[in-house]
Design a protein around this motif. Structure first.
Motif, PDB file in Angstrom:
ATOM      1  N   ARG A  82     -15.877   6.944  -0.039  1.00  0.00           N
ATOM      2  CA  ARG A  82     -14.744   6.076   0.250  1.00  0.00           C
ATOM      3  C   ARG A  82     -16.172   5.022   1.018  1.00  0.00           C
ATOM      4  O   ARG A  82     -16.234   5.682   1.920  1.00  0.00           O
ATOM      5  CB  ARG A  82     -13.310   6.009  -0.080  1.00  0.00           C
ATOM      6  N   SER A 119      -7.137   8.379   0.391  1.00  0.00           N
ATOM      7  CA  SER A 119      -6.583   7.272   0.477  1.00  0.00           C
ATOM      8  C   SER A 119      -6.132   7.331   2.373  1.00  0.00           C
ATOM      9  O   SER A 119      -5.779   6.599   2.535  1.00  0.00           O
ATOM     10  CB  SER A 119      -5.653   7.035  -0.160  1.00  0.00           C
ATOM     11  N   THR A 122      -3.545   5.784   4.950  1.00  0.00           N
ATOM     12  CA  THR A 122      -2.257   5.456   3.610  1.00  0.00           C
ATOM     13  C   THR A 122      -2.182   6.263   2.581  1.00  0.00           C
ATOM     14  O   THR A 122      -2.737   6.886   2.082  1.00  0.00           O
ATOM     15  CB  THR A 122      -2.634   3.759   3.465  1.00  0.00           C
ATOM     16  N   PRO A 124      -1.468   6.423  -1.476  1.00  0.00           N
ATOM     17  CA  PRO A 124      -2.140   5.677  -2.257  1.00  0.00           C
ATOM     18  C   PRO A 124      -1.717   4.780  -3.629  1.00  0.00           C
ATOM     19  O   PRO A 124      -2.506   3.693  -4.307  1.00  0.00           O
ATOM     20  CB  PRO A 124      -3.145   6.878  -3.333  1.00  0.00           C
ATOM     21  N   ASP A 127      -1.373   0.517  -2.176  1.00  0.00           N
ATOM     22  CA  ASP A 127      -1.760  -0.011  -0.733  1.00  0.00           C
ATOM     23  C   ASP A 127      -2.758  -0.951  -0.330  1.00  0.00           C
ATOM     24  O   ASP A 127      -3.927  -0.634  -0.062  1.00  0.00           O
ATOM     25  CB  ASP A 127      -1.465   0.969   0.288  1.00  0.00           C
ATOM     26  N   GLY A 130      -4.973   0.223   2.531  1.00  0.00           N
ATOM     27  CA  GLY A 130      -5.868   1.436   2.195  1.00  0.00           C
ATOM     28  C   GLY A 130      -7.235   1.133   2.096  1.00  0.00           C
ATOM     29  O   GLY A 130      -7.870   0.221   2.137  1.00  0.00           O
ATOM     30  N   GLY A 134     -10.394   4.280  -1.769  1.00  0.00           N
ATOM     31  CA  GLY A 134      -9.579   4.669  -2.225  1.00  0.00           C
ATOM     32  C   GLY A 134      -8.682   4.942  -4.088  1.00  0.00           C
ATOM     33  O   GLY A 134     -10.025   4.072  -4.668  1.00  0.00           O
ATOM     34  N   GLU A 169      -6.468  10.090  11.773  1.00  0.00           N
ATOM     35  CA  GLU A 169      -6.223  10.042  10.403  1.00  0.00           C
ATOM     36  C   GLU A 169      -5.765  10.609   9.409  1.00  0.00           C
ATOM     37  O   GLU A 169      -5.547  10.941   8.301  1.00  0.00           O
ATOM     38  CB  GLU A 169      -8.120   9.674  10.012  1.00  0.00           C
ATOM     39  N   SER A 179       1.322  11.428  -0.603  1.00  0.00           N
ATOM     40  CA  SER A 179       0.389  11.399  -0.959  1.00  0.00           C
ATOM     41  C   SER A 179      -0.481  11.929  -2.421  1.00  0.00           C
ATOM     42  O   SER A 179      -0.693  11.179  -3.272  1.00  0.00           O
ATOM     43  CB  SER A 179      -0.904  11.546  -0.276  1.00  0.00           C
TER      44      SER A 179
END
Length: 233
Positions: A82, A119, A122, A124, A127, A130, A134, A169, A179
Motif C-alpha cells: 500500500r 488497512s 483503520t 477496511p 473508511d 484509511g 488499502g 499502528e 478488520s
C-alpha cells in the motif's frame, strides 16, 4: 551470492531458469499458483529503488518459464504494498505500478494481479481515512484493469491482516478481529476477487511494541486472540 536477497537478479533469464526448476519440482506435487517476487513496488523489497520495467522483464521471463512446464499454472504479479508514490522513488503506488505493467506487457501476461492491501490501523470497510492502497481501494484498482480490457482477471489478496500490541499502528484485539471479518465480508461481494490470504497465523514474537511480531491470530504461545476465535467460529 553475497548480496541482499531483495536485490533483483542481473539477468532475468537466470531467475527464469530458477522458476522453471521450481515448477518442474513442485508442479507434479500439486503446486500450481506462483507469485513472482514480493512487494516489487517498494525499495524494502526491490533494492535500491523499484523499477517497473525491470520488474516487468523479470515477470515475463519467469511466467513464460513456468507456463512452459505447466500450461495451467496461475502466475501472478508480486503482491504490491500500500501507499502513495514517493518523490524519491522508494515506493511506487499500486495504481502507478500496475499502469506501468500494462505499458510493458507484464500485466497482460499475468494470470492474476496480487496486492497486499493492508488497512490498519483503520477498519477496511470503506473508511475514507484509511491508507491509500488499502482494501477499500481495490474496486478502483479493478476499474483500472477493466479499462485495459482485463476486467475478467482476478485480484488475489496475498497478504491482509492487522497487528495487535502497543505500536502506534497496532489495533486492539477486538478491532483486529473486526478488520479480518470485514475483509472477508467485502471480498465475498466482489466476483473479481481471488483468494484472501491472512497474514499471519501465529505471532512472530512476544514484544508488544514491535508491530511485525504481532500480526498473528494466535499468540506465540498458540493461545487464541479474538481474531482467532472469530475465524474459528
Amino acid at each position: 551470492p553475497g548480496t541482499d536477497s531483495h536485490v533483483p537478479p542481473t539477468e532475468a533469464a537466470d531467475f527464469a531458469e530458477f522458476a522453471r526448476a521450481a515448477a518442474n519440482r513442485y508442479a507434479p506435487q500439486g503446486l500450481r499458483s506462483w507469485e513472482i517476487w514480493n512487494e516489487p513496488n517498494s525499495s524494502d523489497y526491490w533494492v535500491p529503488r523499484p523499477e517497473v520495467d525491470r520488474y516487468g522483464e523479470l515477470f515475463r521471463a519467469a511466467s513464460a518459464a513456468i507456463h512452459d512446464v505447466d500450461g495451467g499454472a496461475t502466475v501472478m504479479t508480486g503482491g504490491l504494498t500500500r501507499g502513495t508514490d514517493i518523490a524519491d522513488g522508494s515506493r511506487i503506488s499500486q495504481t502507478t505500478f500496475i499502469e506501468g505493467l500494462y505499458r510493458n506487457g507484464a500485466a497482460q501476461a499475468a494470470d492474476a494481479i496480487a496486492v497486499h492491501p493492508y488497512s490498519f490501523p483503520t477498519l477496511p470497510a470503506g473508511d475514507a481515512a484509511g491508507p491509500v492502497g488499502g482494501l477499500a481501494d481495490l474496486p478502483a484498482l479493478h476499474d483500472l484493469m477493466q479499462r485495459n480490457g482485463d476486467g475478467g482477471k482476478k485480484i488475489w489478496i496475498t497478504e491482509f491482516g492487522a497487528a495487535t500490541g502497543s505500536s502506534s499502528e497496532a489495533m486492539s484485539d477486538t478491532d483486529q478481529a473486526a478488520s479480518l471479518l470485514q475483509a472477508r465480508q467485502l471480498v465475498e461481494t466482489w466476483d473479481w476477487a481471488g483468494p484472501l490470504i491472512f497474514y499471519e497465523f501465529r505471532d512472530a514474537g512476544t514484544d508488544p511494541a514491535d508491530l511485525e511480531q504481532n500480526f498473528g491470530v494466535v499468540r506465540a504461545d498458540l493461545t487464541l486472540k479474538d481474531a482467532g476465535v472469530a475465524l474459528k467460529d
